[in-house]
Write a protein that holds these residues in place. Sequence first.
Motif, short mmCIF file in Angstrom:
data_model
loop_
_atom_site.label_atom_id
_atom_site.label_comp_id
_atom_site.label_asym_id
_atom_site.label_seq_id
_atom_site.Cartn_x
_atom_site.Cartn_y
_atom_site.Cartn_z
N VAL A 24 19.26 -18.40 70.33
CA VAL A 24 19.08 -19.46 71.34
C VAL A 24 19.45 -18.88 72.70
O VAL A 24 20.62 -18.58 72.96
CB VAL A 24 19.95 -20.70 71.05
N VAL A 25 18.45 -18.68 73.54
CA VAL A 25 18.68 -18.25 74.93
C VAL A 25 18.42 -19.47 75.81
O VAL A 25 17.32 -20.03 75.79
CB VAL A 25 17.74 -17.09 75.31
N ASP A 26 19.44 -19.87 76.56
CA ASP A 26 19.37 -21.12 77.32
C ASP A 26 19.58 -20.87 78.81
O ASP A 26 20.67 -20.47 79.23
CB ASP A 26 20.43 -22.10 76.79
N THR A 67 15.62 -6.32 79.81
CA THR A 67 16.95 -6.82 80.18
C THR A 67 17.32 -8.02 79.33
O THR A 67 18.45 -8.12 78.82
CB THR A 67 16.98 -7.20 81.67
N VAL A 68 16.37 -8.94 79.15
CA VAL A 68 16.61 -10.12 78.31
C VAL A 68 16.84 -9.70 76.86
O VAL A 68 17.77 -10.17 76.20
CB VAL A 68 15.43 -11.10 78.40
N ALA A 69 16.01 -8.79 76.36
CA ALA A 69 16.12 -8.37 74.96
C ALA A 69 17.49 -7.77 74.67
O ALA A 69 18.10 -8.05 73.63
CB ALA A 69 15.02 -7.37 74.63
N ARG A 70 17.99 -6.94 75.58
CA ARG A 70 19.27 -6.27 75.33
C ARG A 70 20.45 -7.25 75.36
O ARG A 70 21.50 -6.96 74.78
CB ARG A 70 19.50 -5.17 76.37
N VAL A 192 15.68 -6.57 67.04
CA VAL A 192 15.11 -6.46 68.38
C VAL A 192 14.31 -5.17 68.44
O VAL A 192 14.84 -4.08 68.23
CB VAL A 192 16.22 -6.46 69.46
N LEU A 193 13.03 -5.29 68.73
CA LEU A 193 12.13 -4.14 68.78
C LEU A 193 11.69 -3.94 70.23
O LEU A 193 10.97 -4.76 70.79
CB LEU A 193 10.89 -4.39 67.90
N ASP A 194 12.14 -2.85 70.83
CA ASP A 194 11.83 -2.57 72.24
C ASP A 194 10.79 -1.46 72.31
O ASP A 194 11.12 -0.28 72.19
CB ASP A 194 13.10 -2.16 72.99
N GLU A 195 9.53 -1.83 72.46
CA GLU A 195 8.40 -0.88 72.51
C GLU A 195 8.46 0.08 71.31
O GLU A 195 8.45 1.30 71.48
CB GLU A 195 8.44 -0.10 73.83
N LEU A 225 10.11 -9.00 69.73
CA LEU A 225 9.30 -7.81 69.95
C LEU A 225 8.97 -7.69 71.44
O LEU A 225 8.29 -8.55 72.00
CB LEU A 225 8.01 -7.90 69.13
N VAL A 226 9.46 -6.63 72.07
CA VAL A 226 9.18 -6.36 73.48
C VAL A 226 8.11 -5.27 73.55
O VAL A 226 8.28 -4.20 72.97
CB VAL A 226 10.45 -5.88 74.22
N SER A 227 7.02 -5.55 74.22
CA SER A 227 5.95 -4.56 74.29
C SER A 227 5.01 -4.88 75.44
O SER A 227 4.88 -6.03 75.87
CB SER A 227 5.15 -4.54 72.97
#
Length: 630
Positions: A24-26, A67-70, A192-195, A225-227
């Motif tokens: 949950v990101v608020d 930045t959000v993913a980390r 969390v998958l960063d590219e 998934l960040v891509s």
Amino acid sequence: MTTTSTNQGGAVPVTDTASAPVVVVDDLSISYAAGRREVPVVRGAGFEIAAGRALGLVGESGSGKSTVARTLLAHLRRGSRIVGGSVRVAGDDVFALDERARRALRGGTAALVAQNAGQALTPSMRVGRQLREALESHGLPGGHDRVLELVRHVRLPDPETIVRRYPHQLSGGQQQRIAIAMAVAARPQLLVLDEPTTALDVVTQSAVLELIRDLAVELDMAILLVSHDLGVVSSMADEIAVMRDGVIVEHRPTAELFADPQHEYTRELLASIPRVHLGDGDRAGESGRDARSLRGTLSGIAHAAHVRAAQVLAVARGEESAGDSGAQAAPRAGSTEPVVAEPVVAARDLVVRYGRGLPAAVDGVSLEIGRRETLAVVGESGSGKSTLATAMAGLIPAESGAFSFRGAAGLEGDLTQSVGRRSADLRRAVQLIFQNADTSLNPRRTVGAAIARPLKLFTGSSSPDRVAELLVEVGLTPDFAARLPAQLSGGQRQRVGIARALAAGPELIIADEITTALDVRVQAGVLELLTRLRDEKGLSCLFISHDLAVVRGVADRVAVMTGGRIVEVGPADRVFGGPNHPYTRTLLDATLDPGTTELPGVGDGRVRWRDADGWTDHGGGHHVKNWEAQ
């Protein structure tokens, strides 16, 4: 991956769940300190991810997605801070955790698979030991049998051999599978998958994505998934959030977003994406026009930057605006006008190997590159395409065969020789643009110094005015000369790499995977720049890539390599239109176009054909190596 029968995109159904979301990101806001002021980089971001669901986070470089993913792993870059909002994973506010709880979070509750597995793995430590540490760091048994089980879990062959190897002894796909094994060792609730597939060829990418999907189903993990690859995101994610300048501008189910994008920026992103597959009715007759239409759509991105930079330089010199020079470019790649027959480069039965007793990395290759022509060489990792480029640049000598260069004004040279044995004129005429601009530029030297050095070496002069002109030619302003590489974006660094190659006044440019790590709009600008410079300066180009959609948009002709050999060559529209060699068809079928909601089946990876004597001529310069089923 979806949780209900009303799938809006993603791979396969997982399980229905009514439990609390894992993530949950608020209303998250993050700022970086810049001197005495703060620069907002994330503003009011919010989303939830339930177990068994996948959210794709897309946007250009600098949009704030990484930045959000980390933050899901309680990580902030130095100099940044949370201005507002919260991040909860498995019910815990991650930034309220003490140090011990954060260590338990990272790799235990949540795990990260980074972009470059080769850099994420310790180079001096065997793979098996690294897997054992990943287990033991979370209080899990790290015995030899458990390590082998992890290797089998990520579908690597011969686990006993794999665990004894160092990371550099593995292929890129194998390194990524080891990184995934380390990430899932503690059976996390969030991945969390960063590219994760940026540097992988399409066949390896499909296999890795299928592995991630199946592990997510088995472990019922939530996935972020960040891509920048919307084909990858559309095939994996149930929902997509589009970020721009730190703001989520659109967040919708995958299929709905691709069918009817609402925000103007989302529409721009989708319009910037090159595609491989066309409709069945368009395949034979429209393929060339489709590629040319795509280039026309994207051309304004690079041309506008070029014109703006030229106007800045002209004003600084007190000249007229450079925006209306009246100069016309030559026909672009894909034009129906014939390419000049005389080749700049000719290879005959070329063999290149890295050491005595090792198999040939390039094995009996014959090809030609015409003047003002772009020849693209495609293939999976290990196919020999980058070795071919390296040999052409003189960084590794050829073992046998003929490899010649014939330039303007009677310049001739033997490309089988290493760069140290080539004449100064031949070194000047053949220039390489490196894949990774981050590591090819000296971090302590300014951009101006990086460009001035080849200018001085090949022309004897390195005036600031000439440096400024080169910057303008690649769409940058003259003031970039005073900047350091760290102050540039990825696309800007790659433009500096192109300017450095142009400083020598070359006739042949070798572009080795130069857009691999760039987002779609930056990639479009760099590719259009390369095409424009080729047309304006009459350059020939060897373009190495595993991205078939990019190749379709920029190449005149395409050569397909596997196992060190060329199995198909021809004009781009004919190669992409078929009929094809079975290996080419495997590459095309494994390519993920944006909007694809299912992963292509790549099978077990076994080759089910073998070479036969001779070639089949399909007309129009399209030749396919003969083969037979096995």
